[in-house]
Enzyme design. Sequence first.
Site, PDB file in Angstrom:
ATOM      1  N   THR A  56      -5.515  -4.521  -0.446  1.00 51.86           N
ATOM      2  CA  THR A  56      -6.075  -5.864  -0.596  1.00 51.86           C
ATOM      3  C   THR A  56      -6.532  -6.105  -2.029  1.00 51.86           C
ATOM      4  O   THR A  56      -6.576  -7.249  -2.488  1.00 51.86           O
ATOM      5  CB  THR A  56      -7.231  -6.068   0.388  1.00 51.86           C
ATOM      6  OG1 THR A  56      -6.780  -5.741   1.708  1.00 51.86           O
ATOM      7  CG2 THR A  56      -7.712  -7.500   0.388  1.00 51.86           C
ATOM      8  N   TYR A 144      -5.941   6.934   5.257  1.00 52.31           N
ATOM      9  CA  TYR A 144      -5.560   5.575   5.634  1.00 52.31           C
ATOM     10  C   TYR A 144      -4.220   5.635   6.340  1.00 52.31           C
ATOM     11  O   TYR A 144      -3.185   5.869   5.718  1.00 52.31           O
ATOM     12  CB  TYR A 144      -5.496   4.703   4.379  1.00 52.31           C
ATOM     13  CG  TYR A 144      -5.251   3.225   4.618  1.00 52.31           C
ATOM     14  CD1 TYR A 144      -5.295   2.659   5.887  1.00 52.31           C
ATOM     15  CD2 TYR A 144      -4.974   2.390   3.543  1.00 52.31           C
ATOM     16  CE1 TYR A 144      -5.076   1.306   6.092  1.00 52.31           C
ATOM     17  CE2 TYR A 144      -4.761   1.035   3.732  1.00 52.31           C
ATOM     18  CZ  TYR A 144      -4.819   0.498   5.001  1.00 52.31           C
ATOM     19  OH  TYR A 144      -4.594  -0.842   5.192  1.00 52.31           O
ATOM     20  N   LYS A 172      -9.232   5.641   8.297  1.00 52.60           N
ATOM     21  CA  LYS A 172      -9.120   4.189   8.432  1.00 52.60           C
ATOM     22  C   LYS A 172      -7.829   3.944   9.207  1.00 52.60           C
ATOM     23  O   LYS A 172      -6.741   4.203   8.712  1.00 52.60           O
ATOM     24  CB  LYS A 172      -9.065   3.512   7.068  1.00 52.60           C
ATOM     25  CG  LYS A 172      -8.836   1.998   7.149  1.00 52.60           C
ATOM     26  CD  LYS A 172      -8.609   1.377   5.776  1.00 52.60           C
ATOM     27  CE  LYS A 172      -8.251  -0.102   5.914  1.00 52.60           C
ATOM     28  NZ  LYS A 172      -7.926  -0.736   4.611  1.00 52.60           N
ATOM     29  N   VAL A 212     -13.266  -1.078   7.947  1.00 47.86           N
ATOM     30  CA  VAL A 212     -12.889  -1.440   6.579  1.00 47.86           C
ATOM     31  C   VAL A 212     -12.128  -2.747   6.730  1.00 47.86           C
ATOM     32  O   VAL A 212     -10.981  -2.765   7.165  1.00 47.86           O
ATOM     33  CB  VAL A 212     -12.038  -0.357   5.904  1.00 47.86           C
ATOM     34  CG1 VAL A 212     -11.648  -0.808   4.499  1.00 47.86           C
ATOM     35  CG2 VAL A 212     -12.794   0.965   5.859  1.00 47.86           C
TER      36      VAL A 212
END
Length: 304
Positions: A56, A144, A172, A212
């Site tokens: 992001t 992640y 995550k 998150v």
Amino acid sequence: MASPTGTSDAPFGRTLTAMVTPFTSDGAVDYEGVQRLAAYLVDEQRNDGLVVSGTTGESPTTSDEEKDRILRAVIEAVGDRATVVAGAGTNDTRHSVELARAAERAGAHGLLVVTPYYNKPPQEGLLRHFTAVADATGLPVMLYDIPGRAGVPITIETLFRLAEHPRIAAVKDAKGDLFTGSQVMASTDLVFYSGDDLLNLPWLSVGAAGYVSVVGHVVGAELAAMVDSYRSGDVENALAVHRQLLPVVSAIMTRTQGAIMVKAALKLVGQDAGYVRPPLVDATEEQTTALREDLITGGLKLVD
């Protein structure tokens, strides 16, 4: 550096936002804008952690030097009152190790390390990659797991093996497999964070520590209230918050790339985070009009 908001059951905090990177109209990083946004996310949106230079944050199109300056700017702005997690993952193990060491030198509290993307390594390759990065610094690591971008999931067997590493602390999850996540949490010390805003409350219900988030840019305070309600046993209120935020999540996360829509949303609430870098493109007028309507439906106050 010790995390100012981490606990044993939530080592990176509970409400984290994967922070966008403000760019000027000519594509330069707006470092003053970085600090303003970080302070807004922590002081007004109740985020107790920020992830810097994740997807992001448009990490694929920022240089290593820019990543270092962005991270240092965020640490200077909020590092005394929020956990600052540096995105250090790439599809090149050596490069990821270099980014991890640079983040430690800059003062990051932890690392986010994404599954190597595009080259689709086997599970043994994932194990060696994550282990090499975790071995490179003294910082705690959040894996992640996002096969939609990386093309490869982290299997449950690999997660069990990675859980044995003393610095691999969390996952995550953007895989959406709540059953596998439940099995891993039941059998290891790995802490899970929702990495998919569509599933924030479901992840809390099976034991995740927090999230998150992307929508946390504009509804971080509501997300913090949801996790507080759930943890205190007020499931009814947590569900009410979840349902209130459905239009916001749909508007930002389901229509085009999240960084595009969240920058448009920030502008609508009076926190302009600038532009995106190519190959991303800024939200269209049509997208912004629909976004405005959904944010209002979700209870946000917008600027004229």
